[in-house]
Design a protein around this motif. Structure first.
Motif, PDB file in Angstrom:
ATOM      1  N   GLN A   1     -10.280 -10.479  -6.121  1.00 35.13           N
ATOM      2  CA  GLN A   1      -9.628 -10.050  -4.885  1.00 35.13           C
ATOM      3  C   GLN A   1      -8.539 -11.069  -4.591  1.00 35.13           C
ATOM      4  N   GLN A   2      -7.394 -10.576  -4.152  1.00 35.61           N
ATOM      5  CA  GLN A   2      -6.316 -11.453  -3.730  1.00 35.61           C
ATOM      6  C   GLN A   2      -5.939 -11.135  -2.289  1.00 35.61           C
ATOM      7  N   VAL A   3      -5.842 -12.176  -1.478  1.00 34.49           N
ATOM      8  CA  VAL A   3      -5.279 -11.990  -0.147  1.00 34.49           C
ATOM      9  C   VAL A   3      -3.800 -11.664  -0.335  1.00 34.49           C
ATOM     10  N   VAL A   4      -3.334 -10.643   0.380  1.00 37.55           N
ATOM     11  CA  VAL A   4      -1.965 -10.168   0.172  1.00 37.55           C
ATOM     12  C   VAL A   4      -1.249  -9.979   1.510  1.00 37.55           C
ATOM     13  N   ARG A   5       0.038 -10.338   1.517  1.00 39.72           N
ATOM     14  CA  ARG A   5       0.929  -9.881   2.587  1.00 39.72           C
ATOM     15  C   ARG A   5       1.480  -8.534   2.164  1.00 39.72           C
ATOM     16  N   VAL A   6       1.614  -7.620   3.108  1.00 44.07           N
ATOM     17  CA  VAL A   6       2.062  -6.273   2.774  1.00 44.07           C
ATOM     18  C   VAL A   6       3.154  -5.823   3.727  1.00 44.07           C
ATOM     19  N   SER A   7       3.983  -4.906   3.224  1.00 45.31           N
ATOM     20  CA  SER A   7       5.060  -4.334   4.033  1.00 45.31           C
ATOM     21  C   SER A   7       5.283  -2.900   3.595  1.00 45.31           C
ATOM     22  N   ASP A   8       5.558  -2.026   4.561  1.00 47.43           N
ATOM     23  CA  ASP A   8       5.918  -0.651   4.222  1.00 47.43           C
ATOM     24  C   ASP A   8       7.377  -0.356   4.574  1.00 47.43           C
ATOM     25  N   GLY A   9       8.149  -1.427   4.740  1.00 48.38           N
ATOM     26  CA  GLY A   9       9.562  -1.277   5.067  1.00 48.38           C
ATOM     27  C   GLY A   9       9.874  -1.434   6.531  1.00 48.38           C
ATOM     28  N   SER A  10       8.940  -1.050   7.396  1.00 50.48           N
ATOM     29  CA  SER A  10       9.160  -1.194   8.833  1.00 50.48           C
ATOM     30  C   SER A  10       8.074  -2.015   9.511  1.00 50.48           C
ATOM     31  N   ARG A  11       6.929  -2.172   8.842  1.00 48.23           N
ATOM     32  CA  ARG A  11       5.813  -2.921   9.414  1.00 48.23           C
ATOM     33  C   ARG A  11       5.318  -3.934   8.394  1.00 48.23           C
ATOM     34  N   GLN A  12       4.719  -5.010   8.902  1.00 48.22           N
ATOM     35  CA  GLN A  12       4.086  -6.004   8.052  1.00 48.22           C
ATOM     36  C   GLN A  12       2.597  -6.049   8.366  1.00 48.22           C
ATOM     37  N   GLY A  13       1.820  -6.394   7.372  1.00 43.87           N
ATOM     38  CA  GLY A  13       0.390  -6.502   7.541  1.00 43.87           C
ATOM     39  C   GLY A  13      -0.199  -7.501   6.568  1.00 43.87           C
ATOM     40  N   ILE A  14      -1.535  -7.547   6.533  1.00 45.82           N
ATOM     41  CA  ILE A  14      -2.245  -8.455   5.640  1.00 45.82           C
ATOM     42  C   ILE A  14      -3.552  -7.791   5.241  1.00 45.82           C
ATOM     43  N   GLY A  15      -4.065  -8.164   4.098  1.00 49.44           N
ATOM     44  CA  GLY A  15      -5.321  -7.595   3.643  1.00 49.44           C
ATOM     45  C   GLY A  15      -5.689  -8.166   2.294  1.00 49.44           C
TER      46      GLY A  15
ATOM     47  N   PRO B   1      -8.024  -2.589   1.253  1.00 48.64           N
ATOM     48  CA  PRO B   1      -8.154  -2.477   2.712  1.00 48.64           C
ATOM     49  C   PRO B   1      -7.141  -3.402   3.396  1.00 48.64           C
ATOM     50  N   LEU B   2      -6.346  -2.834   4.316  1.00 51.02           N
ATOM     51  CA  LEU B   2      -5.232  -3.572   4.917  1.00 51.02           C
ATOM     52  C   LEU B   2      -5.273  -3.490   6.441  1.00 51.02           C
ATOM     53  N   PHE B   3      -4.884  -4.604   7.078  1.00 52.97           N
ATOM     54  CA  PHE B   3      -4.771  -4.684   8.530  1.00 52.97           C
ATOM     55  C   PHE B   3      -3.303  -4.607   8.925  1.00 52.97           C
ATOM     56  N   TRP B   4      -2.994  -3.687   9.862  1.00 53.10           N
ATOM     57  CA  TRP B   4      -1.677  -3.594  10.479  1.00 53.10           C
ATOM     58  C   TRP B   4      -1.837  -3.872  11.976  1.00 53.10           C
ATOM     59  N   ASP B   5      -0.742  -3.841  12.734  1.00 55.29           N
ATOM     60  CA  ASP B   5      -0.821  -4.218  14.149  1.00 55.29           C
ATOM     61  C   ASP B   5      -1.814  -3.373  14.928  1.00 55.29           C
ATOM     62  N   ASP B   6      -1.790  -2.061  14.734  1.00 53.93           N
ATOM     63  CA  ASP B   6      -2.608  -1.183  15.560  1.00 53.93           C
ATOM     64  C   ASP B   6      -3.494  -0.238  14.753  1.00 53.93           C
ATOM     65  N   HIS B   7      -3.556  -0.423  13.433  1.00 52.94           N
ATOM     66  CA  HIS B   7      -4.380   0.443  12.610  1.00 52.94           C
ATOM     67  C   HIS B   7      -4.733  -0.270  11.311  1.00 52.94           C
ATOM     68  N   VAL B   8      -5.624   0.341  10.550  1.00 52.12           N
ATOM     69  CA  VAL B   8      -5.952  -0.140   9.205  1.00 52.12           C
ATOM     70  C   VAL B   8      -5.647   0.973   8.225  1.00 52.12           C
ATOM     71  N   SER B   9      -5.425   0.579   6.981  1.00 58.25           N
ATOM     72  CA  SER B   9      -5.274   1.567   5.915  1.00 58.25           C
ATOM     73  C   SER B   9      -6.164   1.168   4.753  1.00 58.25           C
ATOM     74  N   GLN B  10      -6.479   2.152   3.932  1.00 59.75           N
ATOM     75  CA  GLN B  10      -7.392   1.932   2.818  1.00 59.75           C
ATOM     76  C   GLN B  10      -6.960   2.804   1.650  1.00 59.75           C
ATOM     77  N   ALA B  11      -6.972   2.230   0.462  1.00 64.33           N
ATOM     78  CA  ALA B  11      -6.723   2.996  -0.761  1.00 64.33           C
ATOM     79  C   ALA B  11      -7.815   2.671  -1.756  1.00 64.33           C
ATOM     80  N   ILE B  12      -8.374   3.706  -2.375  1.00 64.70           N
ATOM     81  CA  ILE B  12      -9.435   3.573  -3.367  1.00 64.70           C
ATOM     82  C   ILE B  12      -9.000   4.329  -4.613  1.00 64.70           C
ATOM     83  N   ILE B  13      -8.974   3.627  -5.759  1.00 66.63           N
ATOM     84  CA  ILE B  13      -8.437   4.218  -6.983  1.00 66.63           C
ATOM     85  C   ILE B  13      -9.338   3.889  -8.159  1.00 66.63           C
ATOM     86  N   TYR B  14      -9.819   4.911  -8.850  1.00 64.84           N
ATOM     87  CA  TYR B  14     -10.478   4.774 -10.148  1.00 64.84           C
ATOM     88  C   TYR B  14      -9.700   5.629 -11.145  1.00 64.84           C
TER      89      TYR B  14
END
Length: 374
Positions: free
Chosen positions: A337-351, A205-218
């Motif tokens: 769980q690890q706190v992570v900084r994230v980037s998609d190339g144009s935006r940065q986030g945390i989660g 689960p990740l926080f971006w400036d104006d939205h959140v994203s989520q990935a679930i993988i088994y």
């Protein structure tokens, strides 16, 4: 057996609420939370689970600071018949406004840990797809889960000092799930499982400036997808109004992952996750871990305070350990769980990046229950 909730028009079967629809001994109903500072200096985790057929209600609270010890409080009691009674010893959860605000209180106790925290949502409720896993013809997990992304305020007191928690600097996720899943004391008897046994799970689960994203993988032990889900939803500046679900959730086609592990461990050193749209659009997110939290600190895979263990009518416990000094090839330390900084190339986030890899997993080259990366 009746309780207060039976006075509301919420019944799904002809039975009272206290009568669970399934007879599976591993039926559960759990609240889980995390919270972390946006500078990655500290993280806390919270869990409370009811196991009606085991007759247990348990909870945990744990805090870690960068470079410091992880402090943990655990408690367990005989499950009350009243479902609205969410208290175990000095720990309790209150719902001043369901789906909007939650209060978590741990009164002073011998662990040296205590808190008075309020979680306020900044997203509508996000229902993940139903999660069902099998071992042969037996369901090992069948659960519904929803997430709320938000902010925390309040105070945490630890043996190392006090942490002031502010909505300006502390983000977090509330996770509610229920159904049946493997927990408690191991089942005995019968034939052992045929073939390789293992588990691979990633939750991001990740926080971006104006939205959140989520990935679930088994995945299975060969790396074949069992459950893959990716989604995005708006992030609001204030608590959302209106209905619990606002209809603005976007479900994508799938998620893919690539993880690099610290040598000799199963802990992610870095990761990439692809969020894949139904039109094959690709959003690749790069993960940089900055703080590690051991999930055994809130009961996950804990050998003594695991979820659903019978500890008596009321029991409490506590411990502190150095996360940097753990043997990361002990199975109890695989779930993190690890706190992570994230980037998609144009935006940065945390989660956070949650992971557990138990047993063989071909994509990583793991061939035994507890071997590490080359």
């Amino acid at each position: 057996m009746l309780n207060r909730l039976d006075d509301y028009p919420i019944h799904q079967t002809p039975e009272p609420i206290a009568h669970v629809a399934t007879t599976d001994r591993n039926a559960y109903d759990r609240s889980w939370f995390n919270g972390f500072s946006i500078d990655g200096e500290w993280y806390f985790g919270i869990a409370m689970g009811l196991y009606p057929h085991r007759g247990v209600l348990d909870c945990a609270f744990s805090v870690v600071r960068k470079g410091g010890l992880q402090h943990c409080f655990y408690a367990s009691r005989r499950a009350p018949s009243e479902r609205t009674e969410m208290q175990v010893g000095p720990f309790r959860i209150e719902l001043p406004e369901p789906m909007r605000r939650t209060r978590v209180v741990l009164e002073d106790n011998e662990s040296g840990l205590s808190c008075d925290l309020t979680f306020s949502t900044r997203t509508a409720a996000i229902e993940e797809s139903r999660q069902t896993l099998w071992s042969g013809a037996k369901r090992t997990m069948d659960a519904t889960r929803f997430d709320l992304f938000g902010r925390w305020s309040g105070t945490i007191r630890t043996p190392d000092g006090e942490i002031q928690v502010s909505e300006d600097t502390c983000l977090g996720v509330k996770d509610r799930s229920w159904g049946a899943r493997k927990l408690g004391e191991a089942e005995t008897g019968g034939a052992p499982p045929a073939g390789k046994v293992g588990a691979f799970f990633v939750w991001a689960p990740l926080f971006w400036d104006d939205h959140v994203s989520q990935a679930i993988i088994y995945d299975d032990v060969e790396g074949r997808p069992l459950i893959r889900e990716a989604l995005t939803a708006p992030l609001y500046d204030a608590e959302p109004g209106g209905p619990v679900e606002d209809g603005r959730l976007t479900r994508l086609a799938t998620a893919r992952h690539r993880i690099a592990y610290h040598p000799g461990t199963r802990l992610a050193r870095s990761a990439e996750i692809d969020l894949v749209g139904h039109d094959d659009t690709l959003r690749t997110i790069q993960f940089e871990p900055i703080l590690k939290f051991q999930m055994k600190g809130i009961g996950y895979m804990h050998p003594e305070w695991g979820h659903g263990f019978w500890k008596g009518d009321l029991a409490t416990g506590h411990e502190s350990f150095d996360p940097a000094a753990l043997d990361m090839l002990q199975a109890a330390n695989f779930h993190t769980q690890q706190v992570v900084r994230v980037s998609d190339g144009s935006r940065q986030g945390i989660g956070v990046l949650e992971q557990v890899v138990l047993g063989p997993y071909a994509p990583a080259g793991f061939t035994a229950m507890t071997d590490g990366a080359a």
